[in-house]
Design a protein around this motif. Structure first.
Motif, short mmCIF file in Angstrom:
data_model
loop_
_atom_site.label_atom_id
_atom_site.label_comp_id
_atom_site.label_asym_id
_atom_site.label_seq_id
_atom_site.Cartn_x
_atom_site.Cartn_y
_atom_site.Cartn_z
N GLN A 194 34.18 43.30 37.06
CA GLN A 194 34.38 44.39 38.02
C GLN A 194 35.86 44.48 38.36
O GLN A 194 36.49 43.47 38.66
N CYS A 195 36.39 45.70 38.28
CA CYS A 195 37.79 45.95 38.62
C CYS A 195 37.88 47.16 39.52
O CYS A 195 37.08 48.10 39.41
N ALA A 196 38.86 47.14 40.41
CA ALA A 196 39.04 48.27 41.32
C ALA A 196 40.52 48.46 41.60
O ALA A 196 41.30 47.51 41.61
N TYR A 197 40.88 49.73 41.81
CA TYR A 197 42.22 50.09 42.26
C TYR A 197 42.08 50.62 43.68
O TYR A 197 41.69 51.77 43.89
N GLY A 198 42.33 49.74 44.65
CA GLY A 198 42.07 50.11 46.04
C GLY A 198 40.58 50.31 46.24
O GLY A 198 39.76 49.45 45.91
N ALA A 253 45.23 44.01 35.23
CA ALA A 253 44.42 44.83 36.13
C ALA A 253 43.76 43.96 37.20
O ALA A 253 43.35 42.83 36.92
N PRO A 254 43.65 44.48 38.43
CA PRO A 254 43.05 43.69 39.52
C PRO A 254 41.54 43.53 39.32
O PRO A 254 40.81 44.50 39.18
N LYS A 255 41.08 42.28 39.31
CA LYS A 255 39.66 41.97 39.11
C LYS A 255 39.03 41.57 40.45
O LYS A 255 39.62 40.79 41.20
N VAL A 256 37.85 42.09 40.71
CA VAL A 256 37.16 41.77 41.97
C VAL A 256 35.86 41.03 41.74
O VAL A 256 35.18 40.65 42.69
N GLY A 257 35.50 40.81 40.48
CA GLY A 257 34.27 40.07 40.19
C GLY A 257 34.09 39.86 38.70
O GLY A 257 34.71 40.53 37.88
#
Length: 234
Positions: free
Chosen positions: A8-12, A51-55
């Motif tokens: 899971q990745c998110a930008y803001g 890339a920012p990973k959130v999970g």
């Protein structure tokens, strides 16, 4: 070789990847296809630590590399050939190629690999003292590929290598990528020309709005009516 689990990745507040799972086997050329904004480039950027990973998790050769920074990912054997080529425009062709080997300490091996790149891409040898920014789009893509090879990677991530290139050059570039894989380097390819990517690959995954919805051989995906209608012009 590469395993992505529930990534899971998110930008803001914007979710780019919503729990994708996929694998790339050693020696394979795997294509990742889908519409613009589906999350293809984000997937590559997540693997390379950009890339920012959130999970979720990313495993490479059995090692969890989810939290590694890009230099450490490169050191593990993953090279990223980015969208838009991203050559250093004011540096010479030769210096761009040497930058691809900046983590290496085996100078004899670096010289050997530089000679091999020049052998594989004669145009780069002809222009080795020329500023990279003065090259044509196709030549810059060859340079980006050569630079990626200079780290002696086990896996190369190619992000839209045909973008903005003339059809005759596209055919050459994709043929080069197939040859790189056939020579022993594993490839994960994101390519806007879905039909060409599916014809080229050993295995493929289809992304839709951040979710993995289909996988199979290139031939299987080409034969799928939904994929033909949505991505291959019917």
């Amino acid at each position: 070789m590469l395993e992505i689990r529930d990534l899971q990745c998110a930008y803001g507040a914007v979710s780019a990847l919503k729990g994708i799972t996929m694998h790339v086997g050693e020696g394979q050329l795997v294509a990742l296809v889908g519409a613009n904004g589906a999350g293809k480039s984000t997937t590559l950027r997540a693997v390379s630590g950009l890339a920012p990973k959130v999970g979720g998790s990313i495993l490479f050769c059995g090692e969890d590399i989810t939290g590694l920074d890009p230099a450490k990912v490169l050191d593990r054997g993953i090279s990223h050939c980015p969208e838009g080529r991203r050559v250093f425009p004011y540096m010479t062709v030769a210096d761009n190629l040497i930058m691809g080997a900046y983590l290496r300490r085996d100078q004899a091996g670096v010289r050997q690999d530089l000679d091999k790149v020049y052998s594989d891409f004669p145009r780069l040898k002809e222009r080795r003292t020329q500023a990279a920014g003065t090259l044509s789009g196709g030549e810059q893509q060859m340079l980006a590929i050569g630079r990626a090879l200079m780290s002696r990677p086990k896996l190369i991530l190619f992000d839209e290598p045909s973008l903005g290139l003339a059809p005759t050059i596209v055919e050459q570039i994709l043929s080069m990528i197939r040859s790189i894989c056939d020579a022993g380097t594993t490839v994960l390819l994101v390519e806007q020309n879905a039909f060409a990517a599916l014809e080229l690959c050993d295995h493929a995954f289809l992304l839709e709005t951040g979710r993995m919805v289909k996988e199979g051989s290139g031939r299987e995906l080409i034969a799928d009516p939904h994929i033909r209608a949505a991505y291959l012009g019917g």
